[in-house]
Scaffold this active site. Structure first.
Site, PDB file in Angstrom:
ATOM      1  N   GLU A 169       2.415  -4.192  -7.841  1.00  0.00           N
ATOM      2  CA  GLU A 169       3.242  -3.723  -6.723  1.00  0.00           C
ATOM      3  C   GLU A 169       3.371  -4.807  -5.658  1.00  0.00           C
ATOM      4  O   GLU A 169       4.445  -4.992  -5.069  1.00  0.00           O
ATOM      5  CB  GLU A 169       2.650  -2.442  -6.107  1.00  0.00           C
ATOM      6  CG  GLU A 169       3.542  -1.855  -5.013  1.00  0.00           C
ATOM      7  CD  GLU A 169       3.090  -0.479  -4.532  1.00  0.00           C
ATOM      8  OE1 GLU A 169       1.974  -0.059  -4.885  1.00  0.00           O
ATOM      9  OE2 GLU A 169       3.856   0.167  -3.801  1.00  0.00           O
ATOM     10  N   CYS A 227       3.731  10.097 -12.250  1.00  0.00           N
ATOM     11  CA  CYS A 227       3.364   9.883 -10.853  1.00  0.00           C
ATOM     12  C   CYS A 227       4.547   9.534  -9.961  1.00  0.00           C
ATOM     13  O   CYS A 227       4.401   9.360  -8.761  1.00  0.00           O
ATOM     14  CB  CYS A 227       2.296   8.805 -10.785  1.00  0.00           C
ATOM     15  SG  CYS A 227       0.896   9.252 -11.825  1.00  0.00           S
ATOM     16  N   LYS A 262      -3.288   6.782  -0.481  1.00  0.00           N
ATOM     17  CA  LYS A 262      -4.120   7.286  -1.591  1.00  0.00           C
ATOM     18  C   LYS A 262      -5.589   6.890  -1.401  1.00  0.00           C
ATOM     19  O   LYS A 262      -6.468   7.471  -2.030  1.00  0.00           O
ATOM     20  CB  LYS A 262      -3.604   6.740  -2.931  1.00  0.00           C
ATOM     21  CG  LYS A 262      -2.268   7.338  -3.358  1.00  0.00           C
ATOM     22  CD  LYS A 262      -1.865   6.879  -4.750  1.00  0.00           C
ATOM     23  CE  LYS A 262      -0.542   7.460  -5.194  1.00  0.00           C
ATOM     24  NZ  LYS A 262       0.640   6.775  -4.581  1.00  0.00           N
ATOM     25  N   HIS A 322       2.727   2.667  -3.514  1.00  0.00           N
ATOM     26  CA  HIS A 322       2.186   3.497  -4.594  1.00  0.00           C
ATOM     27  C   HIS A 322       0.674   3.289  -4.617  1.00  0.00           C
ATOM     28  O   HIS A 322      -0.082   4.241  -4.664  1.00  0.00           O
ATOM     29  CB  HIS A 322       2.837   3.119  -5.930  1.00  0.00           C
ATOM     30  CG  HIS A 322       2.436   4.020  -7.047  1.00  0.00           C
ATOM     31  ND1 HIS A 322       2.615   5.379  -6.987  1.00  0.00           N
ATOM     32  CD2 HIS A 322       1.844   3.772  -8.242  1.00  0.00           C
ATOM     33  CE1 HIS A 322       2.154   5.927  -8.110  1.00  0.00           C
ATOM     34  NE2 HIS A 322       1.680   4.983  -8.876  1.00  0.00           N
ATOM     35  N   PHE A 327       3.647   6.605 -15.316  1.00  0.00           N
ATOM     36  CA  PHE A 327       3.517   6.280 -16.736  1.00  0.00           C
ATOM     37  C   PHE A 327       4.866   6.522 -17.406  1.00  0.00           C
ATOM     38  O   PHE A 327       5.564   7.488 -17.084  1.00  0.00           O
ATOM     39  CB  PHE A 327       2.472   7.177 -17.410  1.00  0.00           C
ATOM     40  CG  PHE A 327       1.045   6.835 -17.061  1.00  0.00           C
ATOM     41  CD1 PHE A 327       0.700   5.608 -16.509  1.00  0.00           C
ATOM     42  CD2 PHE A 327       0.025   7.751 -17.310  1.00  0.00           C
ATOM     43  CE1 PHE A 327      -0.623   5.304 -16.203  1.00  0.00           C
ATOM     44  CE2 PHE A 327      -1.294   7.450 -17.008  1.00  0.00           C
ATOM     45  CZ  PHE A 327      -1.623   6.232 -16.453  1.00  0.00           C
TER      46      PHE A 327
END
Lengths: 77, 412
Positions: free
Chosen positions: B313, B164, B334, B302, B398
């Site tokens: 985060e 990602c 997102k 993120h 990841f």
């Protein structure tokens, strides 16, 4: 003959994105119809499925034009 | 000599729009792109929702014969790259030396759909029916490959594959290539197309995705106490980066300047985040930009909407920015776009460019009850007018890969 040619034409038009008018008996897959080596491998697979036959690698290498495919199919089915 | 690097073109393919205007309009109006998955039967999957790109006909953008030989992720990349180039006004063959134009469009996973289709053929029909295009369609570097072929870009060409974080690494690495003089123009970003049975099943098994199937539009809720995982998105985001000299010489419009890039590894766990990695990543980007943390006005987080990720985060931002963490505007887009995995950084880089250009910050939607441990300003629910001078974009993947870029309003 015409039936085989029509079926071959349909596959060539679909796979190579060629215009139907370009797919003549004399047309070369690589020189006239824009096929690369992988296109030809895929085309052979499609033809094998369509006509229920097996084309050996040796034979496949000799086939360069639409007419040669049609002849091959007619003499092997 | 270090070259200054500017953004001169952008393109997107997302659930919320395939052109910049529609996309920007939707995300500044807080619209969600998440819906029930219709492309295959999801009745047996715990998660049944995603931010799918609908009504995408590759033949509207790509020659039919070529499109057939591209996985969906490559079709997205080519479409976004084509839009970005058009937006930049750059004609590679006529306006510049093609050997100075490079491509870095990464993908977190690559051609998963092609892999699935061909594996099914292998099982059903045997090895002799596996397509000769299987491997070239599936490999994750093929977005960069196809874009270079289609547009004749003969310069540096590569692909980041960092899950990602891919899109942000692609932009950051491209920025460095131009800065150090190895290219004049880079076509960069990310592309992903994993809304497929194996992709959905794999992330479901990780318990990583939201199962709020009855309320798709509310499922992606970063920093909210009711969040229960990310929502998968798909698409592509591509930017045209250019050296300032090159852009000015051809009179290009300039969206923003890229001023900083940081990257780091958590060295901790395959999938569990560790705030130390993102903290070091953001600090490195700030150092690279040569700015004070107080100068950052906006962070595109993120913020995937997973319980642990958003908390981690938040901790990292506090450590990297100190007291300024409580003043900076942060949003996770997102919440609307879903998580586009390897394409996320590309799309969010575009969002940062548009934020600087338009002076509007897109919100974090669905932030109804903030998690007490997520106590920063996440610009809840409504877009905010703000003359943003410096914007930062975070992506974490990841494997513990972290990437941060910093963009600044352009001043000659």
């Amino acid at each position: 003959m015409s039936d085989v040619l029509d079926r071959v034409k349909r596959i060539v038009v679909d796979r190579l994105g060629a215009d139907e008018a370009e797919v003549t008996l004399e047309a070369s897959f690589k020189d006239d119809l824009g096929a690369d080596s992988l296109d030809v491998v895929e085309l052979v697979m499609e033809l094998e499925d369509e006509f229920d036959l097996e084309i050996s690698d040796e034979d496949a290498e000799k086939i360069t034009t639409v007419g040669e495919v049609v002849n091959y199919i007619q003499s092997h089915t | 000599m270090k070259h200054r690097v500017v953004v001169t073109g952008m393109g997107v393919v997302t659930a919320l729009g395939k052109d910049l205007d529609t996309f920007w309009n939707n995300i500044t109006n807080g619209k969600s792109g998440v819906s029930h998955i219709e492309s295959f039967d999801v009745s047996e999957y715990p998660t049944q929702i995603a931010a799918s790109v609908k009504d995408f006909n590759p033949e509207d953008y790509i020659d039919r014969k070529e499109a057939r030989k591209m996985d969906r992720f490559v079709q997205f990349a080519v479409t976004a790259a084509s839009s970005a180039l058009r937006d930049s006004g750059l004609n590679i063959a006529e306006d510049t030396d093609p050997e100075r134009v490079g491509v870095m469009i990464g993908s977190g996973i690559g051609g998963l759909g092609t892999w699935e289709d061909q594996h099914n053929i292998l099982l059903q029909k045997g090895p002799k029916r596996v397509s000769p295009f299987f491997i070239p369609m599936m490999i994750a570097n093929m977005a960069s490959g196809h874009v270079s072929i289609l547009f004749g870009a003969k310069g540096p060409n590569s692909t980041a594959v960092t899950a990602c974080a891919t899109g942000t690494h692609s932009i950051g690495d491209s920025y460095k290539l131009i800065q150090r003089g190895d290219a004049d123009v880079m076509i960069c970003g990310g592309a992903e197309a994993t809304i497929r049975p194996t992709g959905l099943a794999g992330f479901c098994s990780m318990r990583a995705m939201s199962t709020r199937n009855d309320e798709p539009e509310k499922a992606s809720r970063p920093f909210d106490s009711g969040r229960d995982g990310f929502v998968m998105g798909e698409g592509s985001g591509v930017l045209i980066l250019e050296s300032l000299e090159h852009a000015q010489k051809r009179g290009a419009k300039i969206y923003a300047e890229v001023i900083g890039y940081g990257l780091s590894g958590d060295a901790h766990h395959m999938t569990e985040p560790d705030p130390n990695g993102p903290e070091r990543c953001m600090k490195m980007a700030i150092r690279d930009a040569g700015i004070d943390p107080n100068e950052i006005d906006y962070i595109n987080a993120h913020g995937t909407s997973t319980p642990v990720g958003d908390r981690s985060e938040t901790i990292a931002i506090k450590r990297a920015l100190g007291d300024h963490a409580y003043k900076v505007a942060i949003s996770s887009t997102k919440s609307m776009t879903g998580h586009l995995l390897g394409a996320a950084g590309g799309v969010e880089g575009v969002i940062c460019g548009l934020t600087l250009q338009n002076g509007v910050i897109a919100p974090t939607i669905n932030l109804d009850n903030p998690d007490p441990e997520c106590d920063l300003d996440y610009v809840p629910d409504e877009a905010r007018q703000c003359d943003v001078q410096v914007a930062m974009s975070n992506s974490f993947g990841f494997g513990g890969h972290n990437a941060t870029i910093i963009l600044k309003k352009f001043e000659a």
